[in-house]
Design a protein around this motif. Structure first.
Motif, mmCIF file in Angstrom:
data_model
loop_
_atom_site.group_PDB
_atom_site.id
_atom_site.type_symbol
_atom_site.label_atom_id
_atom_site.label_comp_id
_atom_site.label_asym_id
_atom_site.label_seq_id
_atom_site.Cartn_x
_atom_site.Cartn_y
_atom_site.Cartn_z
ATOM 1 N N ASP A 116 0.839 -1.214 0.000
ATOM 2 C CA ASP A 116 0.000 0.000 0.000
ATOM 3 C C ASP A 116 0.863 1.249 0.000
ATOM 4 O OD1 ASP A 116 -2.227 -1.594 0.033
ATOM 5 O OD2 ASP A 116 -2.633 -1.350 2.178
ATOM 6 N N GLU A 117 1.874 1.261 0.870
ATOM 7 C CA GLU A 117 2.768 2.422 0.941
ATOM 8 C C GLU A 117 3.521 2.603 -0.367
ATOM 9 O OE1 GLU A 117 3.234 4.820 3.262
ATOM 10 O OE2 GLU A 117 1.485 3.937 4.248
ATOM 11 N N LYS A 118 3.952 1.487 -0.952
ATOM 12 C CA LYS A 118 4.662 1.546 -2.222
ATOM 13 C C LYS A 118 3.754 2.138 -3.299
ATOM 14 C CE LYS A 118 5.506 -1.942 -5.146
ATOM 15 N NZ LYS A 118 5.986 -3.234 -5.619
ATOM 16 N N GLU A 119 2.495 1.704 -3.317
ATOM 17 C CA GLU A 119 1.542 2.219 -4.297
ATOM 18 C C GLU A 119 1.293 3.714 -4.084
ATOM 19 O OE1 GLU A 119 -0.690 1.986 -7.622
ATOM 20 O OE2 GLU A 119 0.442 0.330 -6.779
ATOM 21 N N LYS A 120 1.146 4.108 -2.829
ATOM 22 C CA LYS A 120 0.940 5.535 -2.524
ATOM 23 C C LYS A 120 2.148 6.361 -2.958
ATOM 24 C CE LYS A 120 -2.074 4.858 1.484
ATOM 25 N NZ LYS A 120 -2.153 4.968 2.948
#
Length: 187
Positions: A116-120
């Motif tokens: 999720d953090e990578k996508e954000k």
């Protein structure tokens, strides 16, 4: 006595091999009980042997029962220990499986959070990149416009300088004759 045991073993062996001799032997034993045929000494020896055999049978039966009880007790103890150890093992397995499931879930949560953090971060990067491209494009346009304006201004200034120079020459020729050395050369 040992000779009596040895002879009884021999008798049993011969009974097993020859059925007709076995019948005659049984008849002899029946006759042995009778004091009239062989006499009272033989009969008392026979009774002693029978008593010892019965005593041995009784002793063997008691030992067998005692051994059976001990074996049964030992078997129950062993079974109880096995059940106890199996329960402990099952508890350890259950605990291990719970901890494993918790660790796997925590690991999955960590990976999910990371994804999720990578996508954000990727979305923010793309937005920032687009924003920077837009700013760069605006700056390039502004710089190009400014360069164009400066070029126009420079052309205009050169034109004005030429015009001024021509005007001065023209005015100077009307007013007084001066040399061209006083004026800068036109480019």
């Amino acid at each position: 006595m040992s000779t009596a045991k040895g002879s009884s073993k021999k008798k049993r062996a011969s009974e097993a091999t020859e059925p007709s001799k076995a019948k005659s032997l049984k008849q002899r034993v029946l006759v042995d009980d009778d004091d009239d045929v062989f006499g009272p000494e033989f009969s008392s020896v026979s009774l002693d042997i029978k008593a010892k055999i019965d005593e041995l049978k009784s002793k063997i039966e008691k030992e067998r029962q005692s051994f059976g009880k001990a074996l049964s007790k030992s078997s129950k103890e062993c079974e109880n220990l096995l059940k106890s150890e199996a329960a402990k093992f099952q508890a350890l397995c259950d605990n291990f499986n719970k901890e494993k499931a918790a660790h796997v879930q925590a690991l999955q949560d960590t990976f999910s959070k990371f994804e999720d953090e990578k996508e954000k971060l990727f979305i923010r990067y793309e937005q920032q990149r687009k924003k920077e491209k837009g700013l760069i494009s605006e700056q390039e346009k502004a710089c190009a416009n400014r360069i164009a304006e400066l070029e126009e201004s420079l052309k205009k200034k050169k034109q004005d300088d030429k015009t001024f120079s021509i005007l001065r020459k023209t005015l100077g020729s009307f007013l007084e004759p001066e040399s061209d050395d006083d004026f800068p050369a036109d480019d």
